[in-house]
Scaffold this active site. Structure first.
Site, PDB file in Angstrom:
ATOM      1  N   HIS A  96       0.854  -1.197   0.000  1.00 12.71           N
ATOM      2  CA  HIS A  96       0.000   0.000   0.000  1.00 12.71           C
ATOM      3  C   HIS A  96       0.889   1.246   0.000  1.00 12.71           C
ATOM      4  O   HIS A  96       1.966   1.246   0.611  1.00 12.71           O
ATOM      5  CB  HIS A  96      -0.895  -0.028   1.244  1.00 12.71           C
ATOM      6  CG  HIS A  96      -1.966   1.016   1.197  1.00 12.71           C
ATOM      7  ND1 HIS A  96      -1.719   2.336   1.482  1.00 12.71           N
ATOM      8  CD2 HIS A  96      -3.266   0.937   0.851  1.00 12.71           C
ATOM      9  CE1 HIS A  96      -2.846   3.020   1.324  1.00 12.71           C
ATOM     10  NE2 HIS A  96      -3.798   2.193   0.944  1.00 12.71           N
ATOM     11  N   GLU A 177      -4.050   2.015  -7.274  1.00 12.36           N
ATOM     12  CA  GLU A 177      -4.403   3.120  -6.381  1.00 12.36           C
ATOM     13  C   GLU A 177      -3.510   4.320  -6.681  1.00 12.36           C
ATOM     14  O   GLU A 177      -2.405   4.422  -6.127  1.00 12.36           O
ATOM     15  CB  GLU A 177      -4.209   2.709  -4.921  1.00 12.36           C
ATOM     16  CG  GLU A 177      -5.120   1.605  -4.462  1.00 12.36           C
ATOM     17  CD  GLU A 177      -5.416   1.708  -2.973  1.00 12.36           C
ATOM     18  OE1 GLU A 177      -6.587   1.836  -2.622  1.00 12.36           O
ATOM     19  OE2 GLU A 177      -4.463   1.696  -2.180  1.00 12.36           O
TER      20      GLU A 177
HETATM   21  P1  PGA Z   1      -9.599   5.951   0.437  1.00 10.06           P
HETATM   22  O1  PGA Z   1      -8.418   4.910   0.739  1.00 10.06           O
HETATM   23  O2  PGA Z   1     -10.757   5.162  -0.115  1.00 10.06           O
HETATM   24  O3  PGA Z   1      -9.910   6.561   1.782  1.00 10.06           O
HETATM   25  O4  PGA Z   1      -9.074   6.939  -0.533  1.00 10.06           O
HETATM   26  C1  PGA Z   1      -8.113   3.883  -0.160  1.00 10.06           C
HETATM   27  C2  PGA Z   1      -6.859   3.201   0.277  1.00 10.06           C
HETATM   28  O5  PGA Z   1      -5.925   3.877   0.731  1.00 10.06           O
HETATM   29  O6  PGA Z   1      -6.749   1.968   0.203  1.00 10.06           O
END
Ligand code: PGA
Length: 263
Positions: A96, A177
Site C-alpha cells: 500500500h 491506487e
Molecule cells: P480511500 O483509501 O478510499 O480513503 O481513498 C483507499 C486506500 O488507501 O486503500
C-alpha cells in the site's frame, strides 16, 4: 469474474466499533451474492472479527489482513508473519502506498511479502500507483495515455511479481491506487472512470506479458476516494474488477452501498 470489494480499515476502529461494523456489513450482505467482500481490520481485531464472520458464515464475506512482514520468522519485534495468518485470512493487502511512504517499503521487500503470502495460501492484493496527478486533459480523455506516463505503477507491478511461477501469478490480485487520489492525501480527488480504465488496461497488458492469456482472470481493483456516489463509474469499467475502499468502508451504509453497485 465476481467483483471484489475490499474494506481497508487502516488504523481505525476500537474493538467495539470493529465488531459493530463487521456485524452490520454481514447482515447487509446476507442476501446479496453479487460481489466478494473482504474486510481488512487492524491486526488485533482479526480474531474477534473472524468470530463474527464464522458464525453462520457467508461465502461472499471473508477476512483479509493489511500487511505482513517480508521475512518468514525470527527476532522481529512487533511484526506479523504470513504463516501466523494462514487459515485466518484469505487475502492480504501488500505494498500500500502508505506503507511505501511512511515505512519506506521497497519493491524488493514487497516482492518477498508476495511470495510468503502465496506460500501461506493467502492471496496478495498488490497495490501499485503513481504519485503524480496527470493533467486535467488526460484525466478527461485518456486516449493519449502512454505507458511512460504510468511507468511507476507498471514498474511496481513487475517488481512485485518478479520470480513468481505462472501458478503463483494466477493467484494474485492487483489494486491500482493512484496516490494522488487516496482520500488521506491533501488535495486528493478521485480518478475518473475512463482514466482508471486506461491505466488498468495497461496493467492488464503488463500482466499478459508475464502470464499470457490467463492474465484476463487476474482481478484488478481501483482504489482512491471510492464512495457510494462514484463507485458505479469505476465498477462499470471492463478492466476494473472491484474496489479497494478506505474511508467509505468505515460506515456500514456506505460500504454496503458500494458492494451493491458491483456489476
Ligand atoms: P480511500 O483509501 O478510499 O480513503 O481513498 C483507499 C486506500 O488507501 O486503500
Amino acid at each position: 469474474m465476481k467483483p471484489i470489494i475490499v474494506a481497508n480499515w487502516k488504523m481505525h476502529t476500537r474493538l467495539g466499533e470493529a465488531l459493530i461494523l463487521a456485524s452490520g456489513i454481514k447482515e447487509g450482505l446476507t442476501d446479496f451474492t453479487g460481489c466478494q467482500a473482504i474486510l481488512c481490520p487492524p491486526f488485533p481485531w482479526l480474531a474477534p472479527v473472524a468470530e463474527v464472520l464464522q458464525k453462520h458464515p457467508l461465502k461472499q464475506l471473508v477476512l483479509g489482513a493489511q500487511n505482513i512482514y517480508w521475512q518468514g520468522e525470527g527476532a522481529f519485534t512487533g511484526e506479523v508473519s504470513a504463516e501466523m495468518l494462514r487459515g485466518l485470512v484469505s487475502c492480504v493487502i501488500l505494498g500500500h502506498s502508505e506503507r511505501r511512504h511512511y515505512f519506506k517499503e521497497t519493491n524488493q521487500e514487497i516482492n518477498k511479502k508476495v511470495l510468503l503470502a502465496l506460500e501461506a495460501r493467502i492471496r496478495p492484493i498488490i497495490c501499485v500507483g503513481e504519485l503524480r496527478r496527470p493533467s486535467a486533459a488526460i484525466l478527461r480523455d485518456p486516449s493519449d495515455l502512454t505507458s511512460e506516463m504510468v511507468k511507476q505503477p507498471l514498474d511496481e507491478l513487475s517488481a512485485a511479481v518478479k520470480g513468481l511461477t505462472p501458478e503463483q501469478l494466477s493467484r494474485v490480485a492487483i489494486a491500482y491506487e493512484p496516490v494522488w487520489a487516496i482520500s488521506s492525501n491533501k488535495n486528493a480527488v478521485p480518478a475518473t472512470g475512463h482514466y482508471a480504465q486506461a491505466v488498468a488496461a495497461k496493467l492488464r497488458a503488463r500482466l499478459t506479458r508475464h502470464l499470457g492469456e490467463p492474465a484476463a482472470h487476474i482481478p484488478i481493483l481501483y482504489g482512491g476516494s471510492v464512495n457510494p456516489q462514484n463507485a458505479g463509474e469505476f465498477l462499470a469499467q471492463p478492466d476494473i474488477n472491484g474496489a479497494l475502499v478506505g474511508g467509505a468502508s468505515l460506515q456500514v451504509r456506505s460500504f454496503l452501498s458500494i458492494c451493491k453497485q458491483a456489476v
